[in-house]
Design a protein around this motif. Sequence first.
Motif, short mmCIF file in Angstrom:
data_model
loop_
_atom_site.label_atom_id
_atom_site.label_comp_id
_atom_site.label_asym_id
_atom_site.label_seq_id
_atom_site.Cartn_x
_atom_site.Cartn_y
_atom_site.Cartn_z
N PRO A 105 0.80 -1.23 0.00
CA PRO A 105 0.00 0.00 0.00
C PRO A 105 0.83 1.28 0.00
CG PRO A 105 -0.07 -1.08 2.15
CD PRO A 105 0.59 -2.03 1.21
N ASP A 106 2.10 1.18 0.43
CA ASP A 106 2.94 2.38 0.52
C ASP A 106 3.85 2.56 -0.70
OD1 ASP A 106 4.35 0.05 1.20
OD2 ASP A 106 5.78 1.15 2.44
N CYS A 107 3.64 1.73 -1.73
CA CYS A 107 4.48 1.78 -2.92
C CYS A 107 3.61 1.72 -4.18
CB CYS A 107 5.47 0.61 -2.95
SG CYS A 107 6.74 0.69 -1.67
N PRO A 108 4.17 2.09 -5.33
CA PRO A 108 3.40 1.93 -6.57
C PRO A 108 3.08 0.45 -6.81
CG PRO A 108 5.30 3.36 -6.91
CD PRO A 108 5.47 2.73 -5.56
N PRO A 109 1.96 0.15 -7.45
CA PRO A 109 1.63 -1.24 -7.73
C PRO A 109 2.54 -1.81 -8.81
CG PRO A 109 0.04 0.20 -8.78
CD PRO A 109 0.92 1.08 -7.94
N GLY A 110 2.71 -3.13 -8.77
CA GLY A 110 3.53 -3.78 -9.79
C GLY A 110 4.99 -3.88 -9.39
N CYS A 111 5.85 -4.00 -10.40
CA CYS A 111 7.28 -4.24 -10.19
C CYS A 111 8.10 -3.29 -11.06
CB CYS A 111 7.60 -5.69 -10.55
SG CYS A 111 9.36 -6.10 -10.64
N LEU A 112 9.05 -2.62 -10.46
CA LEU A 112 9.93 -1.72 -11.22
C LEU A 112 10.64 -2.46 -12.34
CD1 LEU A 112 11.52 0.90 -11.72
CD2 LEU A 112 13.08 0.19 -9.90
N GLY A 113 11.08 -3.68 -12.06
CA GLY A 113 11.82 -4.45 -13.06
C GLY A 113 11.00 -4.91 -14.24
N VAL A 114 9.68 -4.94 -14.09
CA VAL A 114 8.79 -5.34 -15.18
C VAL A 114 8.27 -4.12 -15.92
CG1 VAL A 114 6.60 -6.46 -15.77
CG2 VAL A 114 8.11 -7.48 -14.05
N GLN A 115 7.80 -3.12 -15.17
CA GLN A 115 7.14 -1.97 -15.78
C GLN A 115 8.09 -0.86 -16.19
OE1 GLN A 115 4.33 -3.47 -12.74
NE2 GLN A 115 4.23 -1.27 -12.57
N GLY A 116 9.34 -0.95 -15.79
CA GLY A 116 10.27 0.14 -16.03
C GLY A 116 10.38 0.58 -17.47
N SER A 117 10.25 -0.36 -18.40
CA SER A 117 10.39 0.01 -19.82
C SER A 117 9.55 -0.87 -20.73
CB SER A 117 11.86 -0.06 -20.24
OG SER A 117 12.32 -1.39 -20.19
N LEU A 118 8.34 -1.20 -20.30
CA LEU A 118 7.48 -2.02 -21.15
C LEU A 118 7.18 -1.31 -22.47
CD1 LEU A 118 4.85 -3.61 -18.73
CD2 LEU A 118 6.74 -4.71 -19.90
N ALA A 119 6.99 -0.01 -22.43
CA ALA A 119 6.76 0.77 -23.65
C ALA A 119 7.96 1.70 -23.82
CB ALA A 119 5.47 1.58 -23.54
N ALA A 120 8.93 1.27 -24.61
CA ALA A 120 10.17 2.03 -24.74
C ALA A 120 10.40 2.44 -26.19
CB ALA A 120 11.35 1.21 -24.24
N GLY A 121 10.63 3.72 -26.39
CA GLY A 121 11.05 4.19 -27.70
C GLY A 121 12.55 4.03 -27.84
N ASP A 122 13.12 4.67 -28.85
CA ASP A 122 14.55 4.52 -29.11
C ASP A 122 15.39 4.94 -27.92
OD1 ASP A 122 13.96 3.56 -31.60
OD2 ASP A 122 14.36 5.45 -32.65
N THR A 123 15.00 6.03 -27.25
CA THR A 123 15.81 6.52 -26.13
C THR A 123 15.76 5.57 -24.94
OG1 THR A 123 13.95 7.83 -25.29
CG2 THR A 123 15.50 8.93 -26.79
N GLY A 124 14.72 4.74 -24.86
CA GLY A 124 14.59 3.82 -23.73
C GLY A 124 15.13 2.43 -23.98
N LEU A 125 15.66 2.18 -25.17
CA LEU A 125 16.12 0.82 -25.50
C LEU A 125 17.24 0.33 -24.58
CD1 LEU A 125 15.98 0.77 -29.42
CD2 LEU A 125 14.34 -0.17 -27.76
N PRO A 126 18.23 1.16 -24.24
CA PRO A 126 19.26 0.66 -23.32
C PRO A 126 18.69 0.22 -21.98
CG PRO A 126 20.01 2.67 -24.40
CD PRO A 126 18.55 2.52 -24.73
#
Length: 202
Positions: A105-126
Motif C-alpha cells: 500500500p505504501d508503494c506503486p503497484p507492480g514491479c519496477l523491473g517489469v514496468q520500467g520500460s514495457l513501452a520504450a522508444g529509441d531513447t529507452g532501448l538501453p
Amino acid sequence: METRQKGPIGRPRGFDADEALEQAMRVFWKQGYEGASLTDLTSAMGITRTSMYAAFGNKEDLFRKALERYEEGPAAYVARALLEPTAREVATAFLNGAVQVSTRPDCPPGCLGVQGSLAAGDTGLPVRDMLATWRNGGVSRLHDRFRRAIDDGDLTAGTDPVDLARYLMTIGNGIAVQAAGGATREDLQRVADLALRGWPPA
C-alpha cells in the motif's frame, strides 16, 4: 615557504543522497523510465538537475542506481526465497514475495523491473535491455537453485530446471502486471496458490 593546506573544493552536498535515490526509485517504479521526466525526478528528489547529475550521473545512470536499490530493498524477497530449504518452499516464497511487493500500500503497484520500460522508444532501448538482463539474471539464479534441488533429490531427475525457473518468473512477472492493472492482493495470492498446485513432486 609555508604551505597552506587547502580545504575541500566545492560546496558540501546539501541533501540526503539515500533519500533522494529512494524517491527516484519510486518515480521510476510508478511512471517507468521514459514516463519519468527529469522534472518529475528532481521534484520528487528535492534537488536541482545540476545536483542530480553531480550525485548520480545522467538519467540512465540514475535508473541503474534506482534498480540496484530496488533489488536490495523491495525485491530482496528473491534472494531470501533462494535460501529456503526445499524447491517448493523457494517457489512459494518467491511467488508470495511477488504478490506482497506488487501490492504494497505504501508503494506503486507492480514491479519496477517489469514496468520500467514495457513501452520504450529509441531513447529507452538501453534501459529495456538493462531490465531484460536483470530479469534473466533472476531466471538464472532460480535455475541454479533448482539444479541443486535435482542433485539433492529434492526434485525428480526428469525435471527441467530452466523450464521451472522460467515458469516461476513468468508467473511472478504476470502478477506484477496484473497488480499494476488494479488486481488486489487477495486476487493475486489465489493465482500464486493455483500456480503452486502443479509443482513437481520430489
